[in-house]
Design a protein around this motif. Structure first.
Motif, short mmCIF file in Angstrom:
data_model
loop_
_atom_site.label_atom_id
_atom_site.label_comp_id
_atom_site.label_asym_id
_atom_site.label_seq_id
_atom_site.Cartn_x
_atom_site.Cartn_y
_atom_site.Cartn_z
N PHE A 66 -16.97 -42.73 -14.74
CA PHE A 66 -16.33 -42.16 -13.56
C PHE A 66 -15.33 -43.14 -12.97
CE2 PHE A 66 -20.35 -39.91 -13.93
CZ PHE A 66 -19.98 -38.59 -13.69
N THR A 67 -14.24 -42.62 -12.43
CA THR A 67 -13.20 -43.46 -11.85
C THR A 67 -12.93 -43.11 -10.40
OG1 THR A 67 -11.48 -41.96 -12.66
CG2 THR A 67 -12.06 -43.84 -14.08
N LEU A 68 -13.92 -42.56 -9.74
CA LEU A 68 -13.77 -42.15 -8.35
C LEU A 68 -13.87 -43.33 -7.39
CD1 LEU A 68 -16.21 -39.13 -8.60
CD2 LEU A 68 -13.72 -38.99 -8.38
N GLU A 69 -13.13 -43.26 -6.29
CA GLU A 69 -13.32 -44.23 -5.23
C GLU A 69 -14.64 -43.90 -4.54
OE1 GLU A 69 -11.28 -45.82 -1.09
OE2 GLU A 69 -10.31 -44.20 -2.19
N LEU A 70 -15.46 -44.92 -4.31
CA LEU A 70 -16.78 -44.72 -3.71
C LEU A 70 -16.94 -45.60 -2.49
CD1 LEU A 70 -18.99 -44.87 -6.95
CD2 LEU A 70 -17.95 -42.85 -5.89
N ARG A 71 -17.72 -45.13 -1.56
CA ARG A 71 -18.11 -45.93 -0.40
C ARG A 71 -19.63 -46.07 -0.46
NH1 ARG A 71 -15.58 -44.14 4.85
NH2 ARG A 71 -13.91 -45.39 3.99
N LEU A 72 -20.09 -47.23 -0.90
CA LEU A 72 -21.52 -47.49 -1.04
C LEU A 72 -22.01 -48.23 0.20
CD1 LEU A 72 -21.35 -48.53 -4.76
CD2 LEU A 72 -22.61 -46.56 -3.87
N SER A 73 -22.77 -47.55 1.03
CA SER A 73 -23.28 -48.15 2.26
C SER A 73 -24.73 -48.58 2.06
CB SER A 73 -23.20 -47.15 3.41
OG SER A 73 -21.85 -46.85 3.68
#
Length: 160
Positions: A66-73
């Motif tokens: 996967f090449t999605l931008e992620l926000r891992l909190s």
């Protein structure tokens, strides 16, 4: 601001959650550590086209990474574990101990397991690729059946 949508998958409905337009959650129904629905924000399908397209390609066997931008909190340790999960190649597994070793703390396999279980972006951050030291299936927030199905799919022994 958070928004969410619901999509179909071979595992049943998946809830995708974005914060300020960046994917921050992918949850299965009955998933352990699934946040309450009221925290997902308003429903908005328009934000999730790229995530839906990549998930569809993954389930069709056409996408391996996967090449999605992620926000891992999460805590710094959790985020480190989740970033290392993303480095496990498609179709391969690592043990909790091996993952702890790559983090430079061979005694942290239990902590790695706890962080793995709180992964907020299942499938895309492939926590299903982590197994016990002897290769056995161990906990998975989406259920061991789903974990086995994902592993079988990725190693080519089952198709959806």
């Amino acid at each position: 601001m958070k928004q969410h949508t619901l999509i179909d998958s071979p595992y049943g409905p998946l809830t995708l959650v974005a914060e300020d337009g960046v994917l921050c959650g992918l949850y299965m129904t009955d998933q352990r550590h699934r946040p309450p629905e009221e925290t997902f924000g308003t429903r908005d399908e328009s934000l999730f086209r790229e995530a839906e397209d990549q998930l569809e390609a993954y389930f069709e066997g056409e996408l391996k990474e996967f090449t999605l931008e992620l926000r891992l909190s999460g805590t710094p340790f959790q985020r480190s574990v989740w970033e290392h999960l993303r480095k496990i190649p498609y179709g391969e597994t690592r043990s909790y101990g091996e993952l702890a070793d790559t983090l430079g703390n061979s005694g942290a396999s239990r902590a790695v397991g706890l962080a793995n279980g709180k992964n907020p972006i299942g499938i895309i951050v492939p926590c299903h690729r982590v197994v016990g030291a002897n290769g056995s299936l161990t906990g998975y927030g989406g259920g061991l059946d789903r974990k086995q199905r994902l592993l079988d799919f990725e190693n080519g022994s089952a198709l959806f």
